[in-house]
Design an enzyme around this catalytic site. Structure first.
Site, PDB file in Angstrom:
ATOM      1  N   GLU A  29       5.398  -8.897 -10.485  1.00 59.69           N
ATOM      2  CA  GLU A  29       5.033  -8.570  -9.091  1.00 59.69           C
ATOM      3  C   GLU A  29       3.548  -8.848  -8.893  1.00 59.69           C
ATOM      4  OE1 GLU A  29       3.216  -6.360  -6.015  1.00 59.69           O
ATOM      5  OE2 GLU A  29       2.982  -5.867  -8.137  1.00 59.69           O
TER       6      GLU A  29
ATOM      7  N   HIS B 126       6.073  -2.915   1.853  1.00 58.03           N
ATOM      8  CA  HIS B 126       5.733  -2.461   0.502  1.00 58.03           C
ATOM      9  C   HIS B 126       4.790  -1.242   0.420  1.00 58.03           C
ATOM     10  CE1 HIS B 126       7.202  -6.283  -1.158  1.00 58.03           C
ATOM     11  NE2 HIS B 126       6.418  -6.952  -0.331  1.00 58.03           N
ATOM     12  N   ASP B 127       3.511  -1.485   0.771  1.00 62.54           N
ATOM     13  CA  ASP B 127       2.445  -0.513   0.483  1.00 62.54           C
ATOM     14  C   ASP B 127       2.627   0.810   1.218  1.00 62.54           C
ATOM     15  OD1 ASP B 127       1.324  -2.446  -1.096  1.00 62.54           O
ATOM     16  OD2 ASP B 127      -0.174  -3.063   0.379  1.00 62.54           O
TER      17      ASP B 127
END
Ligand code: BDR
Ligand code: CA
Length: 280
Positions: A163, A238-239
């Site tokens: 990733e 994501h974050d």
């Protein structure tokens, strides 16, 4: 209320994470630190300032590491564009950066708060966090938790197994995952389920105003790159998942596992090798 420091490289999904943290009453955003990742340190620090300007966020922003611990810098221009936050209008900063380096900001903040009250939320490469640990090892026993966006136990996005945030600085990730503190790996296995789908975008559009426009422009740009590069219908946030977990721990389930970062593999450098049979 959870006290947090966001360590980031904005970044479209970083921008959403910052907005979520600043806007949610369960979160006390103590500061934002920046690290080279999605683009160069100069660009992504400027983006952090713009995100704060868009939403009237007034927290310290401290600029951090411009290169990984060991290897050369890698950026994600194919996903985040040449600015690191292509798409939305990026206003001028409304306040100056904190005078401290991000590493010192993290140390000062953790050490000046009660033990077990500050949560680190690294959502970029782990360079600043690893350096802070090395410079002041006491932070390891003092933070409440470390919620990392990075890695995965099933797949990668830069290589078949690595990733981006781990791939960019595997040595830093290794230090963070090996230390004796509670780390939650919010990996791609999870974040690829958290998409900014049409229903969500419609809800944001219904709010109206500058922040709503900003968020929709963020998703429009990163939606198009995710379609092109990964054939996704909608972009992952994501974050923001790390912040969501602190707001409501029931938003996803976790399992205990040992995570080792592969540093030597010819084809597997940056892989987060996850052993659910062995607890840390
Ligand atoms: C991670 O990499 C970055 O491009 C995103 O901001 C996120 O932190 C996803 O692999
Ligand atoms: Ca990021």
């Amino acid at each position: 209320m959870k006290k947090i420091i966001i360590d980031c490289d904005p970044g479209h999904d970083d921008a959403i994470a910052i907005l979520l943290a600043a806007g949610n009453p369960e979160i006390d955003l103590l500061g934002i630190t920046t690290v080279a990742g999605n683009q160069t340190l100069e660009k992504i620090t400027r983006n952090a300032q713009s995100v704060c300007a868009v939403a009237g966020i007034n927290v310290p922003i401290a600029k951090g590491s411009s290169v990984p611990l060991v290897q050369k810098q890698v950026v994600a221009g194919d996903i985040h564009g040449t600015t690191g936050l292509d798409g939305p209008f990026l206003p001028e900063p409304t306040f100056d950066l904190d005078s401290r380096h991000a590493v010192d900001f993290i140390i000062d903040t953790v050490m000046s708060h009660e033990p077990n009250t500050v949560n680190l939320v690294p959502i970029g490469p782990l360079t600043n966090i690893a350096l802070a640990m090395r410079k002041e090892p006491q932070i390891i026993s003092r933070v409440e938790s470390v919620i990392v966006m990075g890695g995965a136990y099933t797949r990668g996005n830069v290589s078949p197994v690595a990733e981006f945030n781990i791939y960019v600085d595997p040595e830093a990730a290794d230090a963070v995952f090996s230390a004796d503190w509670p780390v939650t790996m919010v990996g791609l296995d999870l974040t690829h389920q958290a998409l900014a789908r049409k229903e969500l975008q419609d809800r944001v559009a219904a709010i109206g105003g500058d922040i709503s426009t900003f968020v929709l422009d963020v998703w429009e740009f990163v939606g198009s790159t995710y379609r092109e590069v990964y054939e996704f219908d909608y972009p992952p946030i994501h974050d923001a998942c790390c912040v969501a977990a602190l707001i409501n721990p029931n938003v996803f389930t976790t399992a205990r596992a040992e995570v080792k970062v592969e540093l030597r593999g010819e084809y597997t450098r940056g892989m987060t090798v996850t052993n659910f049979e062995s607890e840390p």
